[in-house]
Enzyme design. Sequence first.
Site, PDB file in Angstrom:
ATOM      1  N   LYS A  80       0.846  -1.199   0.000  1.00 63.79           N
ATOM      2  CA  LYS A  80       0.000   0.000   0.000  1.00 63.79           C
ATOM      3  C   LYS A  80       0.879   1.246   0.000  1.00 63.79           C
ATOM      4  CE  LYS A  80      -3.963   1.982   2.532  1.00 63.79           C
ATOM      5  NZ  LYS A  80      -4.859   1.840   3.710  1.00 63.79           N
ATOM      6  N   SER A 155      -9.815   1.902   2.811  1.00 62.93           N
ATOM      7  CA  SER A 155      -8.918   2.591   1.917  1.00 62.93           C
ATOM      8  C   SER A 155      -7.912   1.682   1.204  1.00 62.93           C
ATOM      9  CB  SER A 155      -8.139   3.656   2.691  1.00 62.93           C
ATOM     10  OG  SER A 155      -7.311   3.071   3.654  1.00 62.93           O
ATOM     11  N   SER A 179     -10.093  -0.353   7.007  1.00 66.64           N
ATOM     12  CA  SER A 179      -9.464  -0.194   5.691  1.00 66.64           C
ATOM     13  C   SER A 179      -8.757  -1.423   5.138  1.00 66.64           C
ATOM     14  CB  SER A 179      -8.475   0.974   5.716  1.00 66.64           C
ATOM     15  OG  SER A 179      -9.155   2.197   5.650  1.00 66.64           O
TER      16      SER A 179
END
Lengths: 485, 100
Positions: A80, A155, A179
């Site tokens: 990420k 997210s 997330s």
Amino acid sequence: MSLFDHRIADIHELLHKKELTVTDLVNESYSRINQVESKVDAFLSLTEEAARKKAKALDEKISSSSRLEGPLYGLPVGIKDNIVTKGIRTTCASKLLENFEPIHNATVVERLNEANTVTIGKLNMDEFAMGSSNENSGFKVTRNPWDIDRVPGGSSGGSAASVAAGEVLFSLGSDTGGSIREPAAFCGVVGMKPTYGRVSRFGLVAFASSLDQIGPITRTVEDNAYVLEAIAGHDQRDSTSANVEVDKFSEALTGDIKGLRIAVPKEYMAEGVSDEVREQVLQSLKTLESLGATWEEVSLPHSKYATAAYYLIASSEASANLARFDGIRYGVRVEEGNLIETYKKSRSQGFGEEVKRRIMLGTFALSSGYYDAYYKKAQQVRTLIKRDFEEVFKDYDVIIGPTAPTTAFKIGEKINDPLTMYATDILTIPVNLAGVPAISVPSGLAEGLPVGLQIIGKFFDESTVYRVAHAFEQATNFNELKPEL
Amino acid sequence: MKRISEEQVKHVANLARLEFTDSEIEMFTKQLDDIIHYAEQLNELDTTDVPPTSHVLDVKNVLREDEVRPSKDREEVLKNAPDHADGQFKVPSVLESGGK
């Protein structure tokens, strides 16, 4: 069939027997990316040259006489883009950090390097991890591999979509209010938010420091356990990382859950949760019963206040954490007039709308005259929410419910209404406020879209969470369902 | 009842070092008002004598020996800076002109 349909343990054997090379695995990643990335848009940057070089070096080190160094040897991973990677652009999906090249690695990246994984690229996300759909990325919207008109969740949307699409074998995400788990549920993969403090946050660009936690997204529960073993553990560079021994999570996967006591909060099955999701959870509970577990309905009475408390706390912490992005030491500077004007221009042009909204909310909640009414009140409610969990865990081993109240929604459906978007996280947020670990595992499809089952455990009891998730997976094989791209 | 005024939003924006157009101020005023309205449901709960949780684990100061260790290389640290000179970050003037 993709090479990534194999479990980590199988790939390890194939590499050891030289029936497969690390180069094959890296080829698999990039050829799949060439094939599907134009539809999925999961990556913000690719590191192909370095990955191929590393694959070659790792292949040369393999000898049939000695074991490979670690179970993750040679495995292709996506990271990420809020986890810093030395010399690899790290943007947090923000225009403000468009050109930022970190000068050190996050602790989790160092640990993956020690485990000899191969980084394939950096993954898209909602800007600074603020969002539940990936639509808040400053660069592009990642799409759900099961239906490219739908969001992958957020997210960590790129992290979940890339694994579901077979572009990488596993990925790392971060979870502040859901997330990791919500995108894992929406994309039909396994996502773990470990206990707060289990994994070092050093090098994770901070959103809400008292809630953020890094965790793995994988195809199977067993794979997930292997990855967490590699990245977990105390780190001197994160004063909130817990000095607690890291269990061999992969050895907890016995398949035996006889006598397990499951609590099902009635608030997690109530209004707001769609009928098909509720039905799936009830089916899953039947499966767990058939394996010898028992379940009872319980109450987490303060659940309905969690979202409000969360947005005050997380936004307050974010407003402080994001003060560092001022266009002075790194990032994009928009110079105009004096220093203060330059701060304002750089921040206003660099941040997207949702980030500004949360900075505004947090600054308001912390401002003079409002601190006690909003921020302190939210922290007190956090205590009540934490106590709810402690009370239930006196009598039960795990808490189970849905991960998200619905399946993946359409791109554009909720983006103009912040409160509707925030409600997506009602079932994951309480877990972050309490600090306990929770996993989302695939529990089948509803109208062609994945549903996630959330299994919540006691502090530092990821072993039990994994054991239950693994037993469920073995009994159902829902993880074998794949999107057609 | 309106909880948040446009003046307040402008004040908070200044504290947060953000600037907005008039239409953005209008939008944020409405949205922050909605969010604060939503957050006020917390007032249904009596939290007298409930201690606030700022952290879920017992957090203690972590101390270490005060030993000299190498710092980051200066050139490397400046690599990401939008502007630098003589080995230092360069910023626009801090004081208003005339305020010498």
